[in-house]
Write an enzyme that holds these catalytic residues in place. Structure first.
Site, short mmCIF file in Angstrom:
data_model
loop_
_atom_site.label_atom_id
_atom_site.label_comp_id
_atom_site.label_asym_id
_atom_site.label_seq_id
_atom_site.Cartn_x
_atom_site.Cartn_y
_atom_site.Cartn_z
N GLU A 41 44.04 36.88 190.86
CA GLU A 41 43.80 36.14 192.10
C GLU A 41 43.08 34.84 191.74
O GLU A 41 42.65 34.65 190.59
CB GLU A 41 42.95 36.98 193.07
N HIS B 194 47.82 35.59 192.50
CA HIS B 194 47.77 36.31 193.78
C HIS B 194 47.21 35.31 194.78
O HIS B 194 46.01 35.17 194.96
CB HIS B 194 46.85 37.53 193.64
N ASP C 192 49.97 38.19 184.02
CA ASP C 192 50.29 37.09 184.94
C ASP C 192 51.27 37.61 185.99
O ASP C 192 52.47 37.38 185.92
CB ASP C 192 50.89 35.92 184.16
N ASP D 78 43.63 35.30 199.71
CA ASP D 78 43.70 35.71 201.12
C ASP D 78 43.17 34.56 201.98
O ASP D 78 42.67 33.56 201.47
CB ASP D 78 42.88 36.99 201.36
O1 9MR Z 1 45.26 39.93 199.10
C1 9MR Z 1 44.07 40.71 199.04
C2 9MR Z 1 43.10 40.08 198.05
O2 9MR Z 1 42.70 38.80 198.51
C3 9MR Z 1 41.91 40.97 197.82
O3 9MR Z 1 41.13 40.47 196.75
C4 9MR Z 1 42.37 42.37 197.49
C5 9MR Z 1 41.19 43.34 197.37
O4 9MR Z 1 40.47 43.40 198.54
O5 9MR Z 1 43.25 42.88 198.48
C6 9MR Z 1 44.41 42.10 198.62
O6 9MR Z 1 45.18 42.65 199.62
C7 9MR Z 1 45.88 43.82 199.32
C8 9MR Z 1 45.22 45.01 199.99
O7 9MR Z 1 43.91 45.22 199.55
C9 9MR Z 1 46.04 46.25 199.80
N1 9MR Z 1 47.40 46.05 200.26
C10 9MR Z 1 48.06 44.94 199.59
C11 9MR Z 1 47.31 43.67 199.82
C12 9MR Z 1 48.03 42.49 199.21
O8 9MR Z 1 48.43 42.76 197.91
O1 9MR Z 2 35.05 38.50 193.48
C1 9MR Z 2 34.92 39.78 194.07
C2 9MR Z 2 34.65 40.79 192.99
O2 9MR Z 2 33.41 40.54 192.38
C3 9MR Z 2 34.71 42.19 193.55
O3 9MR Z 2 34.62 43.11 192.49
C4 9MR Z 2 36.01 42.39 194.31
C5 9MR Z 2 36.13 43.77 194.94
O4 9MR Z 2 35.19 43.97 195.90
O5 9MR Z 2 36.11 41.43 195.35
C6 9MR Z 2 36.17 40.12 194.86
O6 9MR Z 2 36.26 39.23 195.94
C7 9MR Z 2 37.48 39.18 196.67
C8 9MR Z 2 37.11 39.29 198.14
O7 9MR Z 2 36.61 40.56 198.41
C9 9MR Z 2 38.27 38.96 199.05
N1 9MR Z 2 38.88 37.70 198.71
C10 9MR Z 2 39.30 37.64 197.34
C11 9MR Z 2 38.14 37.83 196.41
C12 9MR Z 2 38.56 37.64 194.95
O8 9MR Z 2 39.39 38.66 194.50
#
Ligand code: 9MR
Ligand code: 9MR
Ligand code: ZN
Length: 588
Positions: free
Chosen positions: A570, A517, A561, A194
């Site tokens: 991600e 991701h 994957d 993101d």
């Molecule tokens: O792209 C988002 C990712 O960086 C975060 O780790 C994740 C959890 O917070 O959320 C992803 O975004 C998703 C969102 O939470 C739900 N709708 C779909 C988004 C993209 O797949």
């Molecule tokens: O790395 C984070 C992980 O420890 C948590 O369990 C998860 C859900 O809260 O979020 C991860 O961090 C995400 C962040 O919230 C948004 N950007 C992407 C990060 C990696 O997925």
């Protein structure tokens, strides 16, 4: 007999697709593929039952290879001559709890001569593997340069078409920050897949990289990263880190407190960063004092380290960092319990940490290491007691929400007068005890990683990286080759010695994962993903729809994957950082 699972099958199909697309356009082919010693026009890489580090091994290092199909013998040949260089028998088959696989291990450590080799077993022939002194050099460069690709607020051009224009320049104070109106700031690294920028996760990432600079300077001091600042007065490695640090400093308010994050209210779609026109908000807790303790203490720690690192190149900058660190620490001491939760209207990453004692401890320790001032030493020595257990101090690999180990180690590595001898001994002994446990894990695991079953969490590959960092730092406290060797085993696991025969770093190795991701990788119309980025990896607790649809299996198998699988695949700045540290150590 080679059985192929459904996941392996879909993985294969995905890679074939990728090759098809890549074949149509030369620009789409990552350089590594073009130059690859392994790539042939007709052959797509296939998941092999013989798995090892796809980058190869250093000449004098242990070389433990895992067989996923049974064999009674192992024969190694030099590729160029076909001559047999080693003949032997793999270990007895055993069941590996983390993967559920029945595996055998071949010890090829006796081969030390640089060159390319293949391993033949009853049932299979391995891909070629390399032994050489430089096998991890490119990987260090690529993974550090991955940060340039994550830059926000400027033009980025990694070459081979991986580029974007300046993004997220349209900033405003969110009402939750206690301020309002536009804000002229830019910079930082996109956190992950993101485009958010989060102080807490920036803290551990920037701190780890600055530690790399301090501890492993021989490997990174002269890296030529080919970034816009290359050739300037600040070395490239520090210049890249500064891009994020400068942004972190912009989130410090006049009173010393630091806002938690700067993101839009919701995640944008899978578009390029310059096409994301959602307002980039400075976001606070929603009520006074608006800034959060963890974020503020993280900035204090990181800016204190920076004051040590940048001094020789830019004294004014170093002094400015120290000043910021002091003000942040003072604010956090006055406001020790302001935790952050996403306010009502905010749906981006939370990095909500309910315990800021470790961040405070880390800040005190780094400030003491930098200044030698009693106030910080006393603060550290008083607060450290919360880590005491019946058998010494609790030492856990660092993570974005637990920096306590950094605090302990920096107190020990400061080598400053006035430190408590008793505390130094406790830090060393507890660290050694924990490192021994990790070595034991690594020996028991069928693929050599140091993870316990409970460590397969969101970002388990980052946990493996941080455990390597822990092993390497502990070796500094009490020399022990086993610690550094176990650290290297985690690299082997991440770059191919795993139950998927997959390299979890984009564009690295024979068979790298393809579908992170990661918004730029998805939106740029280039088949292969952006280079040098580490996947989060297997996660025993599904956190997205793809993960939830996987059949329940032992935790190392809980991976796919797939671009949509953000809890498995991600990428993130805090996972790359310990990998850079580990690679720097192996290149030292
Ligand atoms: O792209 C988002 C990712 O960086 C975060 O780790 C994740 C959890 O917070 O959320 C992803 O975004 C998703 C969102 O939470 C739900 N709708 C779909 C988004 C993209 O797949
Ligand atoms: O790395 C984070 C992980 O420890 C948590 O369990 C998860 C859900 O809260 O979020 C991860 O961090 C995400 C962040 O919230 C948004 N950007 C992407 C990060 C990696 O997925
Ligand atoms: Zn941006």
């Amino acid at each position: 007999m080679c059985q192929i699972t459904f996941e392996e099958y879909t993985g294969l199909m995905q890679r074939r697709d990728f090759l098809k697309v890549a074949a149509g356009s030369a620009a789409a082919l990552p350089t590594l593929w073009i130059n690859s010693k392994w790539a042939t026009a007709e052959a797509a890489p296939e998941d092999s039952p013989i798995v090892f580090n796809q980058l190869g091994y250093l000449p004098n290092a242990p070389k433990l290879i895992t067989l996923r199909t049974p064999s009674t013998k192992s024969t190694v040949r030099a590729v160029s001559s076909g001559v047999i260089v080693l003949q032997g028998k793999p270990d007895e088959p055993r069941d590996d709890a983390a993967s559920g696989d029945r595996i055998q291990i071949c010890d090829l450590s006796a081969i030390r001569k640089p060159g390319m080799y293949v391993l033949e077993t009853d049932a299979a022939k391995s891909a070629p593997f390399e032994i050489g002194n430089d096998v991890y050099r490119h990987a260090l460069w690529l993974t550090m340069r991955g940060y340039y690709g994550q830059r926000c607020g400027c033009n980025v051009d990694l070459g081979n078409g991986y580029s974007h224009h300046a993004c997220h320049l349209n900033a405003e104070f969110h009402t939750t920050s206690g301020k309002s109106g536009p804000y002229k700031n830019h910079g930082g690294w996109h956190d992950a897949g993101d485009y958010g920028r989060y102080i807490v996760n920036s803290g551990i990432s920037t701190g780890t990289l600055l530690w790399t600079w301090e501890m492993l300077n021989g490997a990174v001091g002269k890296l030529d990263l080919k970034i816009p600042e290359s050739g300037g007065k600040v070395p490239d490695f520090l210049a890249e880190i500064r891009w994020n640090l400068d942004w972190m400093l912009t989130l410090q308010d006049a009173d010393g407190g630091v806002w938690h994050k700067q993101t839009s209210e919701n995640f944008c779609g899978f578009i390029m960063p310059q096409d994301d026109h959602l307002v980039s908000y400075v976001i606070g807790t929603g009520s006074a004092p608006y800034k959060s303790t963890c974020a503020t203490a993280d900035l204090a720690a990181v800016a204190a380290i920076a004051a040590r690192c940048y001094g020789p190149y830019d004294d004014a900058y170093a002094r400015n960092c120290l000043e910021a660190a002091r003000r942040a620490y003072a604010w956090a001491s006055k406001n020790p319990n302001v935790t952050f939760q996403n306010p009502e209207s905010i749906r981006t990453g939370e990095y909500g940490d309910t315990d800021c004692r470790d961040e405070m401890l880390w800040a005190a320790a780094e400030l003491w290491r930098t200044t030698g001032e009693e106030q910080y030493r006393k603060a550290f020595e008083t607060s450290v007691s919360y880590l005491r257990t019946d058998n010494g101090l609790r030492v856990k690999a660092p993570s974005w929400n637990d920096l306590s180990a950094f605090a302990l180690w920096t107190y020990a590595l400061a080598h400053r007068k006035g430190a408590s001898i008793e505390l130094l001994e406790q830090i060393r002994d507890s660290s050694v005890h924990e490192a021994e446990r990790l070595v034991q894990n690594s020996r028991e695991n069928g693929y050599g990683n140091s993870l316990s079953l409970a460590d397969y969490v969101w970002g388990s590959n980052g946990v493996a990286g941080n455990q390597s960092l822990q092993l390497i730092v502990t070796d500094r406290l009490q020399k022990n080759d086993d610690f550094r060797l176990a650290a290297a085993e985690n690299l082997h696991y991440l770059i191919g010695r795993n139950c998927f025969d997959l390299s979890w770093v984009t564009q690295l190795g024979r068979n790298p994962f393809q579908h992170p991701h990661h918004r730029p990788s998805a939106a740029d119309n280039i088949a292969a993903p952006w280079p040098g980025l580490l996947s989060g990896g297997p996660n025993g607790r599904p956190g997205d729809r793809v993960a939830a649809s996987l059949p329940k299996r032992p935790p190392m198998q809980m991976y796919k994957d797939d671009q949509a699988a953000y809890s498995l695949n991600e990428i993130a700045i805090n996972w790359n950082a310990p990998l850079v540290f580990l690679l720097a150590s192996l290149n030292s």
